[in-house]
Design a protein around this motif. Structure first.
Motif, short mmCIF file in Angstrom:
data_model
loop_
_atom_site.label_atom_id
_atom_site.label_comp_id
_atom_site.label_asym_id
_atom_site.label_seq_id
_atom_site.Cartn_x
_atom_site.Cartn_y
_atom_site.Cartn_z
N GLY A 158 12.34 7.65 5.45
CA GLY A 158 11.25 6.79 5.92
C GLY A 158 11.70 5.35 6.09
N GLY A 159 11.22 4.75 7.18
CA GLY A 159 11.60 3.37 7.49
C GLY A 159 10.39 2.47 7.66
N GLY A 160 9.37 2.68 6.80
CA GLY A 160 8.25 1.73 6.75
C GLY A 160 8.62 0.61 5.79
N THR A 161 7.60 -0.13 5.35
CA THR A 161 7.86 -1.23 4.41
C THR A 161 8.60 -0.69 3.18
N ALA A 162 8.17 0.48 2.69
CA ALA A 162 8.80 1.03 1.48
C ALA A 162 10.26 1.36 1.73
N GLY A 163 10.55 2.03 2.85
CA GLY A 163 11.92 2.45 3.14
C GLY A 163 12.87 1.28 3.23
N GLY B 277 6.37 6.95 13.42
CA GLY B 277 5.99 5.54 13.26
C GLY B 277 5.61 5.22 11.83
N ILE B 278 5.13 4.00 11.65
CA ILE B 278 4.79 3.55 10.30
C ILE B 278 3.29 3.27 10.23
N ILE B 279 2.79 3.06 9.03
CA ILE B 279 1.34 2.86 8.89
C ILE B 279 0.91 1.52 9.52
N GLY C 146 -1.01 -3.69 5.83
CA GLY C 146 -0.50 -4.09 4.53
C GLY C 146 0.07 -5.47 4.65
N GLU C 147 -0.77 -6.45 4.50
CA GLU C 147 -0.36 -7.80 4.87
C GLU C 147 -0.50 -8.82 3.77
N ALA C 148 -1.17 -8.45 2.69
CA ALA C 148 -1.35 -9.42 1.60
C ALA C 148 -0.54 -8.97 0.40
N GLU D 167 18.08 7.93 13.28
CA GLU D 167 16.79 8.16 13.94
C GLU D 167 16.62 9.67 14.12
N GLY D 168 15.50 10.20 13.71
CA GLY D 168 15.28 11.63 13.90
C GLY D 168 14.14 12.14 13.05
N MET D 169 13.55 13.23 13.53
CA MET D 169 12.39 13.81 12.83
C MET D 169 12.87 14.91 11.89
N GLY E 237 4.16 12.43 1.98
CA GLY E 237 5.00 12.80 0.82
C GLY E 237 5.88 13.99 1.13
N LEU E 238 6.70 13.84 2.14
CA LEU E 238 7.51 14.95 2.68
C LEU E 238 8.34 15.67 1.61
N LEU E 239 8.96 14.90 0.73
CA LEU E 239 9.80 15.52 -0.29
C LEU E 239 9.01 15.76 -1.58
N ARG F 187 -11.53 5.77 3.40
CA ARG F 187 -11.09 5.49 4.77
C ARG F 187 -11.01 3.98 4.97
N ALA F 188 -10.19 3.61 5.95
CA ALA F 188 -10.15 2.19 6.34
C ALA F 188 -10.13 2.14 7.85
N ILE F 189 -10.64 1.04 8.39
CA ILE F 189 -10.54 0.84 9.83
C ILE F 189 -10.01 -0.59 10.01
N VAL G 262 8.56 6.42 -3.44
CA VAL G 262 8.30 4.98 -3.39
C VAL G 262 7.37 4.70 -2.21
N GLY G 263 6.36 3.86 -2.43
CA GLY G 263 5.42 3.56 -1.34
C GLY G 263 4.28 4.55 -1.33
N LEU G 264 3.72 4.78 -0.17
CA LEU G 264 2.51 5.60 -0.07
C LEU G 264 2.74 7.04 -0.52
N SER G 265 3.98 7.52 -0.49
CA SER G 265 4.26 8.88 -0.95
C SER G 265 4.02 9.00 -2.45
N GLU H 129 -6.66 1.45 -3.06
CA GLU H 129 -7.16 0.61 -1.96
C GLU H 129 -6.66 -0.84 -2.12
N PRO H 130 -6.52 -1.55 -1.00
CA PRO H 130 -5.83 -2.85 -1.05
C PRO H 130 -6.68 -4.01 -1.57
N LEU H 131 -7.64 -3.74 -2.45
CA LEU H 131 -8.55 -4.79 -2.93
C LEU H 131 -7.80 -5.93 -3.62
C1 FAD Z 1 -5.80 0.24 5.12
C2 FAD Z 1 -4.61 -0.19 4.34
C3 FAD Z 1 -4.46 -1.54 4.03
C4 FAD Z 1 -3.36 -1.95 3.27
N1 FAD Z 1 -3.25 -3.25 2.91
C5 FAD Z 1 -2.27 -3.62 2.07
C6 FAD Z 1 -2.16 -4.96 1.61
O1 FAD Z 1 -2.91 -5.85 1.99
N2 FAD Z 1 -1.18 -5.25 0.74
C7 FAD Z 1 -0.29 -4.30 0.29
O2 FAD Z 1 0.55 -4.62 -0.55
N3 FAD Z 1 -0.34 -3.06 0.76
C8 FAD Z 1 -1.31 -2.69 1.62
N4 FAD Z 1 -1.35 -1.40 2.07
C9 FAD Z 1 -0.30 -0.47 1.72
C10 FAD Z 1 0.90 -0.68 2.62
O3 FAD Z 1 0.54 -0.55 3.97
C11 FAD Z 1 1.97 0.35 2.30
O4 FAD Z 1 2.21 0.35 0.92
C12 FAD Z 1 3.27 0.01 2.97
O5 FAD Z 1 3.10 -0.19 4.33
C13 FAD Z 1 4.29 1.08 2.74
O6 FAD Z 1 4.10 2.19 3.55
P1 FAD Z 1 5.23 3.30 3.52
O7 FAD Z 1 6.51 2.67 3.92
O8 FAD Z 1 5.17 3.98 2.20
O9 FAD Z 1 4.73 4.35 4.58
P2 FAD Z 1 4.77 4.32 6.20
O10 FAD Z 1 4.62 2.96 6.74
O11 FAD Z 1 3.78 5.35 6.62
O12 FAD Z 1 6.23 4.83 6.58
C14 FAD Z 1 6.58 6.18 6.53
C15 FAD Z 1 7.95 6.36 7.16
O13 FAD Z 1 8.35 7.71 7.00
C16 FAD Z 1 8.84 8.20 8.22
N5 FAD Z 1 8.64 9.66 8.26
C17 FAD Z 1 7.55 10.36 7.85
N6 FAD Z 1 7.74 11.67 8.10
C18 FAD Z 1 8.95 11.80 8.65
C19 FAD Z 1 9.71 12.90 9.15
N7 FAD Z 1 9.22 14.14 9.13
N8 FAD Z 1 10.92 12.64 9.67
C20 FAD Z 1 11.44 11.39 9.70
N9 FAD Z 1 10.78 10.31 9.26
C21 FAD Z 1 9.54 10.52 8.74
C22 FAD Z 1 8.04 7.46 9.28
O14 FAD Z 1 8.73 7.47 10.51
C23 FAD Z 1 8.00 6.07 8.66
O15 FAD Z 1 9.18 5.39 8.97
C24 FAD Z 1 -2.42 -1.00 2.85
C25 FAD Z 1 -2.56 0.34 3.21
C26 FAD Z 1 -3.65 0.75 3.94
C27 FAD Z 1 -3.79 2.20 4.28
#
Ligand code: FAD
Length: 497
Positions: A12-17, A43-45, A48-50, A180-182, A219-221, A241-243, A329-332, A337-339
């Motif tokens: 994963g390459g979101g903020t956590a990765g 893609g990524i979520i 998450g800005e504060a 890069e790859g699924m 939480g793939l793994l 839910r969030a919007i 690590v991260g959402l997995s 909620e981000p209160l």
């Molecule tokens: C509504 C909302 C508001 C938030 N606000 C805040 C905030 O204000 N402050 C704060 O600290 N946090 C906040 N967060 C949390 C924050 O967004 C996350 O903690 C942070 O972005 C980390 O996300 P992540 O990297 O774990 O997941 P993601 O961003 O979802 O990244 C997942 C990664 O895994 C990869 N992946 C998944 N499956 C596969 C696969 N099969 N093959 C290859 N790659 C794969 C994706 O490509 C992606 O790169 C908020 C979350 C939500 C839902």
């Protein structure tokens, strides 16, 4: 027993990765080879800005230049969260990163203030907090002070996608390999149950000794392959839910997050340099997605820059944050909620914990158990602090608030409330990231006034007590004239370097 860890794979390459890749590579350097796999199709979520203050330390350990970081991530300064309509409609209070008054051994400042209140003083506790004064005035400066009374703890609002990309450049420069790859298949060792190989959609295979699951809420793994199970806290935290939608920036960038309660949830407003981040966190029992969109868009105060995006979530945590040779690590690893803006902090803290208990010589049960114990406590204390905001409401204008007000909550929350209500005393637990000052502000802000104070506050005469409060207030106000507007600070600081 597993052998030495030579190759580590981050999924994963979101903020956590990218936070994980950057810090692990920075600290472990050549001791481990690191490969990160991500799929741009998924893609990524992207929200998450504060953040909270320890993020500054994370950036420091990486050696990031603060001005460059502010520029690259379009960040602004966060001194506090302003809670509006939480206790009752029309009421508001701040949870600042500061502390009221001046710290004193054995007897917190609020005990003196409580005694003064009982004698008829009408000041607010926040009048003695520099973070509050600057937040209200829209000001900020990095004060170089030799007296802690003027120390201002701060965090950032930033564009989390830009932060991820910034850290990607950093990590790749240090030698992290990105693929890069699924991922379509996860193969486990038949005997140990350890993850062995990931197979990508195009057939490529990636093996490793240790895996960090940063794959987001799927939480793939940890969840899908290792089936660790999930602890659901939806009966205490009803929002599911969030919007979210970005909107045009305002003329002035506020140095605080706004959290505005509505009948079925709450709305965030996060000011960045180039736009506002907005969202509504809500219960699907109270609002449909269309109703939620109406509430959000109806309360924006500036033009929306895209269509709103709905994000379902499940509050809770994975039962084991480290299982076999996988750490989540991260959402997995779970979601709250981000209160109180804690998710990015939980990422930071998980990586630091992983480094502390890193299985250099192979995975050992003792390391896993301690890691899991600490992670569980940290999640639970944050959960409790968030529940506190809902439990202490006086609102009864919807089923949502009537439920949260009367629900049973974990015992330690009730104990903390009762201790404070009757004596003014506060407690600090190990692994609770929120200090006494945080619990104090939320309890007070939501209407709990202590019935008593520490006897040391009685050692002053009434005149001495009045003087103490007046002097403290004047001292806190002293630097205000020299502190520029927040926008002016951002402009000067990011330009001058
Ligand atoms: C509504 C909302 C508001 C938030 N606000 C805040 C905030 O204000 N402050 C704060 O600290 N946090 C906040 N967060 C949390 C924050 O967004 C996350 O903690 C942070 O972005 C980390 O996300 P992540 O990297 O774990 O997941 P993601 O961003 O979802 O990244 C997942 C990664 O895994 C990869 N992946 C998944 N499956 C596969 C696969 N099969 N093959 C290859 N790659 C794969 C994706 O490509 C992606 O790169 C908020 C979350 C939500 C839902």
């Amino acid at each position: 027993m597993q052998d030495t860890i030579k190759k580590l794979v981050i999924v994963g390459g979101g903020t956590a990765g990218w936070m994980t890749a950057a810090l692990l590579k920075r600290v472990l350097a050549h001791a481990v080879d690191i490969e990160l796999v991500e799929s741009s199709d998924i893609g990524i979520i992207g929200v998450g800005e504060a953040t909270i203050p320890p993020i500054e330390l994370f950036n420091k350990v990486l050696g990031l230049d603060e001005a460059e970081f502010l520029r690259e991530t379009k960040a602004s300064i966060k001194l506090a969260i302003r809670f509006e309509n939480w206790r009752a409609q029309g009421e508001r209070y701040y949870h600042t990163f500061g502390a009221p008054g001046r710290s004193q051994a054995f007897c917190h400042f609020h005990h003196f203030w409580t005694r003064a209140q009982q004698l008829g003083d009408t000041s607010s506790l926040w009048d003695y907090d520099l973070n509050y004064l600057c937040a209200e005035a829209g000001k900020f400066a990095k004060l170089e002070v030799n007296d802690p009374v003027w120390e201002m703890q701060y965090a950032y609002h930033f564009d989390a996608s830009l932060y991820g990309q910034y850290l990607r450049k950093y990590a790749e420069k240090l030698g992290v390999r990105r693929t890069e790859g699924m991922i379509e298949d996860v193969a486990l060792d038949a005997q140990s149950g350890f993850v062995e190989t990931l197979t990508l959609k195009d057939g490529r295979q990636i093996s490793g000794d240790f895996f960090v699951d940063c794959s987001g809420s799927r939480g793939l793994l940890i969840g899908q392959a290792l089936k660790t199970g999930y602890e659901d806290w939806g009966h205490w935290l009803l929002c599911d839910r969030a919007i979210a939608v970005p909107s045009e920036r305002f003329e002035k960038t506020l140095p605080f997050t706004r959290s505005i309660a509505h009948p079925g949830g709450w709305q965030w407003r996060i000011p960045l340099q180039h736009r506002n981040g907005n969202g509504l966190v809500y219960s699907s029992k109270q609002y449909s997605d269309d109703e939620a969109a109406d509430v959000l868009l109806g309360n924006l105060e500036s033009e929306a820059l895209s269509d709103p995006k709905v994000i379902p979530f499940r509050t809770g945590r994975t039962k084991k944050q480290w299982h076999k040779n996988v750490v989540a690590v991260g959402l997995s690893s779970g979601f709250l909620e981000p209160l109180e803006s804690t998710s990015i902090h939980l990422i930071q803290s998980a990586i630091v914990r992983l480094i502390t208990f890193f299985p250099h010589a192979g995975v050992r049960d003792e390391l896993v158990d301690e890691y899991n114990r600490q992670s569980r406590l940290e999640f639970e204390y944050i959960r409790d602090f968030i529940i506190l905001h809902y439990k202490l409401t006086e609102r009864d204008d919807s089923e949502f608030w009537r439920y949260t007000k009367s629900m049973d909550v974990p015992e330690r929350i009730t104990e903390k409330i009762e201790l404070f209500r009757s004596t003014g005393a506060l407690t600090k637990e190990n692994f609770d990231i929120f200090l006494e000052s945080s619990w104090l502000q939320v309890m007070l802000g939501q209407g709990i006034m202590p019935g008593d104070y520490h006897p040391l506050a009685d050692t002053l005469s009434e005149k001495q007590l009045r003087d103490k409060l007046t002097n403290t207030r004047q001292t806190k106000m002293q630097p205000m004239d020299q502190i520029p507007a927040h926008d002016e600070f951002l402009e000067m600081f990011t330009r001058s370097r």
